[in-house]
Write an enzyme that holds these catalytic residues in place. Structure first.
Site, PDB file in Angstrom:
ATOM      1  N   PRO A   1       6.961   2.928   4.714  1.00  0.00           N
ATOM      2  CA  PRO A   1       6.533   3.744   5.523  1.00  0.00           C
ATOM      3  C   PRO A   1       8.618   3.271   5.570  1.00  0.00           C
ATOM      4  O   PRO A   1       8.567   2.351   6.154  1.00  0.00           O
ATOM      5  CB  PRO A   1       5.672   3.606   6.135  1.00  0.00           C
ATOM      6  CG  PRO A   1       5.054   2.681   5.310  1.00  0.00           C
ATOM      7  CD  PRO A   1       5.344   1.963   4.260  1.00  0.00           C
ATOM      8  N   GLU A   2       8.521   4.478   6.244  1.00  0.00           N
ATOM      9  CA  GLU A   2      10.759   4.528   7.010  1.00  0.00           C
ATOM     10  C   GLU A   2      10.056   4.816   8.496  1.00  0.00           C
ATOM     11  O   GLU A   2       9.088   6.086   8.674  1.00  0.00           O
ATOM     12  CB  GLU A   2      12.355   4.758   6.449  1.00  0.00           C
ATOM     13  CG  GLU A   2      11.425   4.504   4.262  1.00  0.00           C
ATOM     14  CD  GLU A   2      12.684   3.832   3.734  1.00  0.00           C
ATOM     15  OE1 GLU A   2      13.215   5.085   4.500  1.00  0.00           O
ATOM     16  OE2 GLU A   2      12.433   4.065   2.555  1.00  0.00           O
ATOM     17  N   LYS A  40      10.833   1.179  12.146  1.00  0.00           N
ATOM     18  CA  LYS A  40       9.882   0.956  11.018  1.00  0.00           C
ATOM     19  C   LYS A  40       8.956   1.011  11.783  1.00  0.00           C
ATOM     20  O   LYS A  40       7.100   0.473  11.584  1.00  0.00           O
ATOM     21  CB  LYS A  40      10.246   0.742   9.828  1.00  0.00           C
ATOM     22  CG  LYS A  40      11.290   0.704   8.910  1.00  0.00           C
ATOM     23  CD  LYS A  40      11.152  -0.105   7.615  1.00  0.00           C
ATOM     24  CE  LYS A  40      13.024   1.092   7.310  1.00  0.00           C
ATOM     25  NZ  LYS A  40      12.633  -0.061   5.866  1.00  0.00           N
ATOM     26  N   ARG A  55      18.097  -4.177  -4.939  1.00  0.00           N
ATOM     27  CA  ARG A  55      16.511  -3.419  -4.954  1.00  0.00           C
ATOM     28  C   ARG A  55      16.822  -2.383  -5.525  1.00  0.00           C
ATOM     29  O   ARG A  55      18.384  -1.898  -6.329  1.00  0.00           O
ATOM     30  CB  ARG A  55      17.216  -2.697  -3.542  1.00  0.00           C
ATOM     31  CG  ARG A  55      16.545  -3.819  -2.520  1.00  0.00           C
ATOM     32  CD  ARG A  55      16.312  -3.081  -1.332  1.00  0.00           C
ATOM     33  NE  ARG A  55      14.766  -4.047  -2.059  1.00  0.00           N
ATOM     34  CZ  ARG A  55      13.868  -5.319  -1.938  1.00  0.00           C
ATOM     35  NH1 ARG A  55      14.629  -5.684  -1.015  1.00  0.00           N
ATOM     36  NH2 ARG A  55      12.773  -5.449  -2.714  1.00  0.00           N
ATOM     37  N   ARG A  77      -1.832  -4.657  -0.341  1.00  0.00           N
ATOM     38  CA  ARG A  77      -0.669  -6.014  -0.641  1.00  0.00           C
ATOM     39  C   ARG A  77      -0.754  -7.178   0.337  1.00  0.00           C
ATOM     40  O   ARG A  77       0.022  -8.587   0.337  1.00  0.00           O
ATOM     41  CB  ARG A  77       1.199  -5.461  -0.612  1.00  0.00           C
ATOM     42  CG  ARG A  77       0.227  -4.903  -2.359  1.00  0.00           C
ATOM     43  CD  ARG A  77       2.316  -4.866  -2.812  1.00  0.00           C
ATOM     44  NE  ARG A  77       1.799  -3.819  -4.089  1.00  0.00           N
ATOM     45  CZ  ARG A  77       2.559  -2.546  -4.024  1.00  0.00           C
ATOM     46  NH1 ARG A  77       2.812  -1.814  -3.558  1.00  0.00           N
ATOM     47  NH2 ARG A  77       1.430  -2.468  -5.367  1.00  0.00           N
TER      48      ARG A  77
END
Length: 267
Positions: free
Chosen positions: A2-3, A59, A257, A109
DNA sequence: AATGGGACCTGCGCGC
DNA sequence: TGCGCGCAGGTCCCAT
């Protein structure tokens, strides 16, 4: 993940569905998700309150309750906020509304977080946030890069630099602009920065229009996937031909990343 | 100042 | 087919 476009989608959809509704009950299944205060105090403060406004910053999703009380949600990697049931046993915290509908915070998570606070703008990580990319004009955007020695891709993702951009949209924007993700920010030419700005803004807007990208667990509040996924041009397309020049898309670890880019189109 | 690595956590993909 | 290992990811924190 989710950005900005995903959180903005959730914000708009929740505004339509639950604004003005009363929270009747709170069920905390995963205690770890509620930060700083005990489940009991959290429940006692939230139950009975009306939902007055829904906001977004970067966010972060903010639900304003009565009496200057704010619920702060960060979905991190695998969180979702939906009005249908969570998948499997991913339910974290459940808000029962007065009409008996359930707002579920699901998180496989358990990296996500929920806070209850009386002045959200004073939260340190929100206070430290950079500007909203959709609020910046070209000139303001370009100014951000002055004197920044960092690599452009990790820089775009840094929330203190710019709020709301994450791994997916940083990569898509740089591909669109033809800029290599490892370029040193202050060495990027003005014209290229203008392109990055234009690409970032148009991609974020298009992604909002299509209700987000579901490469992982992100869902709209009705449980459906976002519809921007088929429009991704580099993300998760390792070894597949570049849509411009057919060169295989490369994946490299940049700033720790996973980063996808076209080694021919992006320089 | 900037970068790198670890921690957090767990589903899932991959290799055997 | 089934098992087990290790990666991925956003952010913070610490170390260099």
């Amino acid at each position: 993940m989710p950005e900005l476009p995903e959180v903005e989608t959730i914000k708009r959809q929740l505004t339509r569905e639950i604004l003005g509704k009363k929270i009747k009950e709170v069920i905390i299944i995963k205690k770890k998700l509620v930060k700083e205060i005990s489940p009991q105090i959290f429940k006692s403060k939230v139950v009975g309150k009306f939902i007055k406004e829904i906001l977004r910053r970067g966010k972060v999703l903010i639900i304003k309750l009565e009496e200057r009380l704010f619920l702060i949600f960060h979905l991190r990697i695998s969180g979702s906020l939906i009005l249908s049931n969570c998948k499997e046993d991913f339910a974290g915290v459940v808000f029962r509304l007065a009409d008996d509908r359930l707002l579920n915070f699901c998180d496989a998570r358990v990296f996500g977080e929920i806070r209850l606070i009386d002045d959200w703008q004073e939260l340190p990580f929100i206070k430290a946030m950079g500007p909203e990319p959709l609020d910046l004009n070209k000139k303001q955007f370009i100014k951000l890069f002055e004197g920044k020695k960092a690599k452009v891709k990790p820089l775009l993702m840094e929330q203190k630099f710019l709020a709301g951009v994450g791994n997916i949209y940083a990569q898509e924007s740089l591909f669109c602009a033809g800029v290599h993700p490892e370029r040193r920010a202050d060495k990027i030419k003005r014209g290229e920065l203008e392109k990055i700005h234009h690409c970032l803004v148009s991609i974020l807007k298009e992604a909002i229009k299509r209700k987000g990208t579901s490469v992982d667990t992100y869902r709209q509040i009705n449980g459906n996937k976002g519809k921007y996924t088929p429009f991704l041009k580099v993300y998760q397309r390792e070894n597949r031909p570049c849509l411009n020049c057919k060169t295989p898309i490369k994946r490299e670890l940049i700033g720790g990343r996973g980063t996808y880019f076209c080694p021919h189109c992006q320089r």
